[in-house]
Design a protein around this motif. Structure first.
Motif, PDB file in Angstrom:
ATOM      1  N   MET A   1       0.848  -1.203   0.000  1.00 37.34           N
ATOM      2  CA  MET A   1       0.000   0.000   0.000  1.00 37.34           C
ATOM      3  C   MET A   1       0.887   1.259   0.000  1.00 37.34           C
ATOM      4  SD  MET A   1      -2.993   0.996   2.647  1.00 37.34           S
ATOM      5  CE  MET A   1      -2.061   0.355   4.025  1.00 37.34           C
ATOM      6  N   GLU A  26      -6.854   3.555  -0.684  1.00 37.90           N
ATOM      7  CA  GLU A  26      -5.820   2.690  -1.264  1.00 37.90           C
ATOM      8  C   GLU A  26      -6.344   1.265  -1.469  1.00 37.90           C
ATOM      9  OE1 GLU A  26      -3.003   3.676  -2.531  1.00 37.90           O
ATOM     10  OE2 GLU A  26      -3.454   5.732  -1.913  1.00 37.90           O
ATOM     11  N   ASP A  30      -6.372  -0.636  -4.914  1.00 38.67           N
ATOM     12  CA  ASP A  30      -5.686  -1.933  -5.008  1.00 38.67           C
ATOM     13  C   ASP A  30      -6.611  -2.994  -5.603  1.00 38.67           C
ATOM     14  OD1 ASP A  30      -3.247  -1.157  -4.026  1.00 38.67           O
ATOM     15  OD2 ASP A  30      -3.605  -1.841  -1.972  1.00 38.67           O
ATOM     16  N   GLU A  34      -6.131  -4.969  -9.098  1.00 39.67           N
ATOM     17  CA  GLU A  34      -5.931  -6.421  -9.128  1.00 39.67           C
ATOM     18  C   GLU A  34      -6.945  -7.118 -10.013  1.00 39.67           C
ATOM     19  OE1 GLU A  34      -5.906  -7.478  -5.006  1.00 39.67           O
ATOM     20  OE2 GLU A  34      -4.147  -6.210  -4.630  1.00 39.67           O
ATOM     21  N   ARG A  49      -9.923  -5.383   3.170  1.00 39.42           N
ATOM     22  CA  ARG A  49      -8.580  -5.084   2.680  1.00 39.42           C
ATOM     23  C   ARG A  49      -7.945  -3.915   3.447  1.00 39.42           C
ATOM     24  NH1 ARG A  49      -4.839  -5.392  -1.808  1.00 39.42           N
ATOM     25  NH2 ARG A  49      -5.920  -7.332  -2.274  1.00 39.42           N
ATOM     26  N   ARG A 107       0.003   0.867 -11.766  1.00 44.35           N
ATOM     27  CA  ARG A 107      -1.234   0.636 -11.010  1.00 44.35           C
ATOM     28  C   ARG A 107      -2.252   1.725 -11.321  1.00 44.35           C
ATOM     29  NH1 ARG A 107      -2.233   2.934  -5.993  1.00 44.35           N
ATOM     30  NH2 ARG A 107      -3.658   1.941  -4.543  1.00 44.35           N
TER      31      ARG A 107
END
Lengths: 201, 201
Positions: A1, A26, A30, A34, A49, A107
């Motif tokens: 993170m 975050e 994420d 993903e 998460r 990302r």
């Protein structure tokens, strides 16, 4: 993170809540990065998460859509200050924001691609993100070009939308097809000068 | 299932196999358009949707990747013939192919978005699609711009990549942010003339 992305400023003096907020943002990014589509994303998965309770999320965001729009907005740089004197200089400043985003992490680019590829399935979300993060830039660029037409710096019969297409489109192209990583520091300036001068001999 | 997209020409005299091939291509595009990621797509699912046996697919494509690349390529128009005389006219012809694709169905745009958003997860597929459908256009445009520099129609110190960014980028921008549906018939011409002349007064 990571916590590199700028997060919207909140009233000072609430460090614990700010930390949780950042963790929630975050976690959202994420999960999208993903491969979880925005449609499949759930408050449960985000809470798990981020290591917070669902209540902590609902205290700040009343629904998933609000949270996703806020999370996506953290990937966009804020509008630069414009001097309002030379149209050329202001156009360079506006284009440079776009250039700097090309240096965003894989990302960030992946998240943005996923979110935008779902535009057909989440039209309301896309529209709100557009209003929040894209429209202010386009307005600033449109106004700057119109000012150039008014001051005589730009052609008097210039189609403002076409001017936007040439400038923003070129940077879009470099972001899509240009070299990997951050684009050259002088690209915005070279690009604006080339668009102003034209390609013809 | 529609069969509007041009399908690569095959040797004549094999109507039954051509019909199956078209059904397989359309099934592949349908499944992607319905939200099935390229990674999740299976030969089983495609065969079932197309109403053919898996053997029929494997007779023509040895793997899923080949099939997806062929399916995506049917959404792209072929390169236009270039007269090779006026650089302006050839640039307009090249840009007009991009313009006409903006009139593609929502399904075609959606499929392309999904496929491209998975570029990070399927780098080999993206690279092959790029080589097959994108690179030939870029080569044609790069050569046309370089020819203009050589003949003196374009500025002698022009950066060819930047010329491509201005022209293709602008059409990319109209496809992304312009009016819904097919873009105006004269857009390629107006755009090329504006890029050649520049915005400055």
């Amino acid at each position: 993170m990571t916590t590199q992305q700028p997060v919207t400023a909140r009233p000072a003096g609430r460090p614990r809540s700010e930390k949780a907020e950042r963790a929630i943002i975050e976690a959202t990014l994420d999960l999208i990065a993903e491969g979880m589509g925005v449609s499949e994303l759930s408050i449960e998965a985000i809470a798990s998460r981020a290591g917070v309770g669902k209540t902590t999320i609902y205290r700040r965001w009343s629904n998933k859509e609000d949270l996703v729009v806020d999370a996506l907005a953290t990937l966009k740089a804020p509008l630069p200050p414009l001097a309002g004197e030379s149209v050329r200089d202001d156009l360079i400043a506006l284009m440079d924001v776009m250039r700097r985003e090309s240096g965003n992490s894989t990302r960030a680019r992946c998240v943005m691609n996923v979110a935008m590829s779902e535009a057909d399935r989440n039209p309301r979300l896309t529209e709100r993100f557009f209003k929040r993060a894209i429209e202010p830039r386009r307005t600033a660029m449109r106004e700057t070009i119109a000012r150039g037409v008014a001051t005589g710096e730009l052609k008097s019969d210039l189609d403002v939308e076409m001017g936007m297409a040439l400038l923003s489109g070129a940077m879009l192209w470099y972001g899509k097809w240009g070299p990997a990583g951050e684009l050259p520091a002088d690209l915005a300036e070279r690009l604006v000068d080339q668009v102003l001068a034209g390609l013809a001999a």
